[in-house]
Each structure stands twice: as structure tokens, then as C-alpha cells.
Design a protein around this motif. Structure first.
Motif, PDB file in Angstrom:
ATOM      1  N   SER A  37       0.829  -1.201   0.000  1.00 52.28           N
ATOM      2  CA  SER A  37       0.000   0.000   0.000  1.00 52.28           C
ATOM      3  C   SER A  37       0.873   1.264   0.000  1.00 52.28           C
ATOM      4  O   SER A  37       1.831   1.348   0.755  1.00 52.28           O
ATOM      5  N   GLY A  38       0.555   2.187  -0.879  1.00 53.49           N
ATOM      6  CA  GLY A  38       1.264   3.467  -0.900  1.00 53.49           C
ATOM      7  C   GLY A  38       2.528   3.471  -1.752  1.00 53.49           C
ATOM      8  O   GLY A  38       3.229   4.474  -1.808  1.00 53.49           O
ATOM      9  N   GLY A  40       2.708   3.416  -4.982  1.00 54.61           N
ATOM     10  CA  GLY A  40       2.557   4.258  -6.177  1.00 54.61           C
ATOM     11  C   GLY A  40       1.804   3.630  -7.336  1.00 54.61           C
ATOM     12  O   GLY A  40       1.831   4.163  -8.447  1.00 54.61           O
ATOM     13  N   LYS A  41       1.093   2.557  -7.080  1.00 53.15           N
ATOM     14  CA  LYS A  41       0.384   1.865  -8.165  1.00 53.15           C
ATOM     15  C   LYS A  41      -0.707   2.752  -8.785  1.00 53.15           C
ATOM     16  O   LYS A  41      -0.786   2.878 -10.008  1.00 53.15           O
ATOM     17  N   SER A  42      -1.515   3.372  -7.921  1.00 54.54           N
ATOM     18  CA  SER A  42      -2.599   4.218  -8.462  1.00 54.54           C
ATOM     19  C   SER A  42      -2.021   5.454  -9.137  1.00 54.54           C
ATOM     20  O   SER A  42      -2.562   5.915 -10.161  1.00 54.54           O
ATOM     21  N   VAL A  43      -0.938   5.993  -8.600  1.00 55.91           N
ATOM     22  CA  VAL A  43      -0.294   7.146  -9.235  1.00 55.91           C
ATOM     23  C   VAL A  43       0.156   6.764 -10.648  1.00 55.91           C
ATOM     24  O   VAL A  43      -0.058   7.515 -11.608  1.00 55.91           O
ATOM     25  N   HIS A 186      -4.542  -6.528  -4.705  1.00 55.90           N
ATOM     26  CA  HIS A 186      -3.806  -6.924  -3.505  1.00 55.90           C
ATOM     27  C   HIS A 186      -3.956  -8.420  -3.276  1.00 55.90           C
ATOM     28  O   HIS A 186      -3.489  -8.943  -2.273  1.00 55.90           O
TER      29      HIS A 186
END
Ligand SMILES: Nc1ncnc2c1ncn2[C@@H]1O[C@H](COP(=O)(O)OP(=O)(O)OP(=O)(O)O)[C@@H](O)[C@H]1O
Length: 240
Positions: A37-38, A40-43, A186
Motif C-alpha cells: 500500500s502506498g 505508487g500503483k494508483s499514481v 492486492h
């Protein structure tokens, strides 16, 4: 379609999230992206879709420089409009693309049963469960499809049985229509079941993107390899 990404970087304030990513996205394949989590996948998906601008790097489609890829993007949030019914929400991308409302509705209606939504056409988003809203979002993504489909945790809000059915549905659809699917998950089993290729994104190590090469391995060995790459012996990937 050849999709080449080079030197892609993004920071927010002083926080460097993506550090010079290089990859070619496998065309007409299903690629899974996992990572803590965090990391940078969504970025990354936002950059590919043109919703955020790159700090540096370039994106090319068939050798042409582009500032966004031709994507249908299903984000983590379902982004349904509260004042529209299920039918109107699902039809929206078609209507916006110029298809007449009646025809768009007819197209959507022909798919509703497959998504388990046939009895809810006139319901508003606040009258639907989280899983149902996710299915509407999936339907909307599929109905106005670009050559590349980005999905950010598409099945995370759906009960296990519906998720399994929709995974199978998505797999069959991709095999039939051969679009390029890039999805964040995930869920290790979901990645193993659905993807042709699995990539892991790391927060710290360089290169930040790791391709999991599991050629010739059976399911259990692939599973083990993936957990190892994620730096976890077993259990959950991340806590939200
Ligand atoms: N618009 C923004 N402004 C500032 N920081 C941001 C912005 N978007 C993302 N970030 C930061 O970038 C980092 C990566 O976020 P991102 O949402 O890509 O993570 P992720 O890997 O998708 O996580 P998760 O699996 O929990 O969804 C996080 O530290 C996040 O706080």
C-alpha cells in the motif's frame, strides 16, 4: 499496439513516488500489478490515463509520443453519479461519445443480466450495495472500451462468489476481444488466476518494477515466488 514507457517519474512535494520507470506494457495480454500500500500503483495508473502529469519521462504508442494512453479506466472509487439511475450511469460513456440515449440504454440493457444487475435498472447508486456499484462501474468500463483497460482493484468490494464470476467473465471477454488489460490487485490468487504476466512494484528497491518470471512453474511454486517477491511469507499484503 506497442506501448513503451521510459523514465517515468513522479513526486509530490519532496516525496518521490515513482522513480524512472521503464517498461513495455504487454499488448493484448492481462498484466497484474501488485505492491505494498502506498508504493505508487494508483499514481502510475493516473499518469498512464493522463489524470496526472509526468515530472519526467515519455510514453509512446506505436512509436508516437503521447501525453496519455488510450484507456478505459476503472478507478478504486466507483464514480457513479448519485442523481442518475443504474441504467443512466452505465450508459453515460456511450451517450457522451455521441450514441443516442435510447440506443445506449438498449446496449447496456443487453448486458445487465450477465452482471447480475437486471432487476436494478431504475435504482439510484445509494440504493445499491457496494458490490453492485462496483459491478455497474465494471459494466460501464467494458461497454465503452478503449484498446487499453486499466482497473484499480476491480473486485475488492465484491463478495467472493461474485468476484470469482466476474473474474471469469473478464478473462473470457479479454480472450475474445484481445484488449490490453492492466490491473492492480492486492489479491495474490486473483493475480495468479487472471494474469498472463505479474509485476510487483517496490517502494525502495531499484528498479522499482519487478517482472515475476514464473515460466514452467506450477501454481503453488508461482504462488510462493510471488509472495517472496512481495517480501511476505504469507498472509495479507497490506492493511488499509
Ligand atoms: N494527489 C496527490 N498528492 C499528494 N500525494 C499523493 C497524491 N496521490 C498520491 N499521493 C501519494 O503517493 C503515494 C502513492 O500513492 P498511491 O495511491 O499510488 O499508492 P498505491 O500503491 O496505489 O496504494 P494502495 O494499494 O493503498 O491503493 C502515497 O504516499 C500517496 O499519499
Amino acid at each position: 499496439m506497442a506501448i513503451e514507457i521510459n523514465g517515468l517519474s513522479k513526486a509530490f512535494g519532496g516525496h518521490q513516488v515513482l522513480r524512472s520507470l521503464d517498461f513495455s506494457l504487454p499488448s493484448s495480454k492481462r498484466t497484474a500489478l501488485l505492491g505494498a500500500s502506498g508504493c505508487g500503483k494508483s499514481v502510475l495508473f493516473h499518469l498512464l490515463a493522463g489524470l496526472l502529469s509526468l515530472d519526467s519521462g515519455r510514453m509512446q504508442v506505436d512509436g508516437e509520443l503521447v501525453d496519455k494512453l488510450p484507456v478505459s479506466y476503472m478507478q478504486q472509487k466507483d464514480l457513479l453519479l448519485p442523481w442518475y439511475t443504474l441504467l443512466e450511469n452505465a450508459s453515460l460513456p456511450l451517450v457522451l461519445s455521441g450514441v443516442r440515449k435510447q440506443e445506449a440504454h438498449a446496449q447496456v440493457q443487453s448486458h445487465l443480466a450477465r452482471f447480475g444487475l437486471a432487476d436494478f435498472t431504475d435504482h439510484y447508486p445509494n440504493q445499491l450495495s457496494g458490490g453492485m456499484r462496483q459491478r455497474v462501474a465494471l459494466l460501464r468500463t467494458m461497454i465503452y472500451r478503449q484498446p487499453i483497460v486499466l482497473m484499480d482493484e476491480p473486485f475488492s468490494a465484491i463478495d467472493a462468489l461474485s468476484a470469482q464470476q466476474l473474474r471469469l467473465f473478464l478473462k473470457e471477454l479479454q480472450e475474445k476481444e484481445q484488449f490490453t488489460l492492466f490491473f492492480i490487485t492486492h489479491n495474490v490468487e486473483e493475480a495468479l488466476d487472471l494474469a498472463d504476466e505479474i509485476w510487483v512494484m517496490h517502494k525502495e528497491s531499484t528498479p522499482q518494477l519487478q517482472r515475476i518470471d514464473s515460466t514452467g512453474l506450477d501454481y503453488e511454486a508461482r504462488r510462493k515466488l510471488l509472495w517472496q517477491a512481495l517480501g511476505v511469507g504469507q498472509g495479507v499484503l497490506s492493511m488499509h
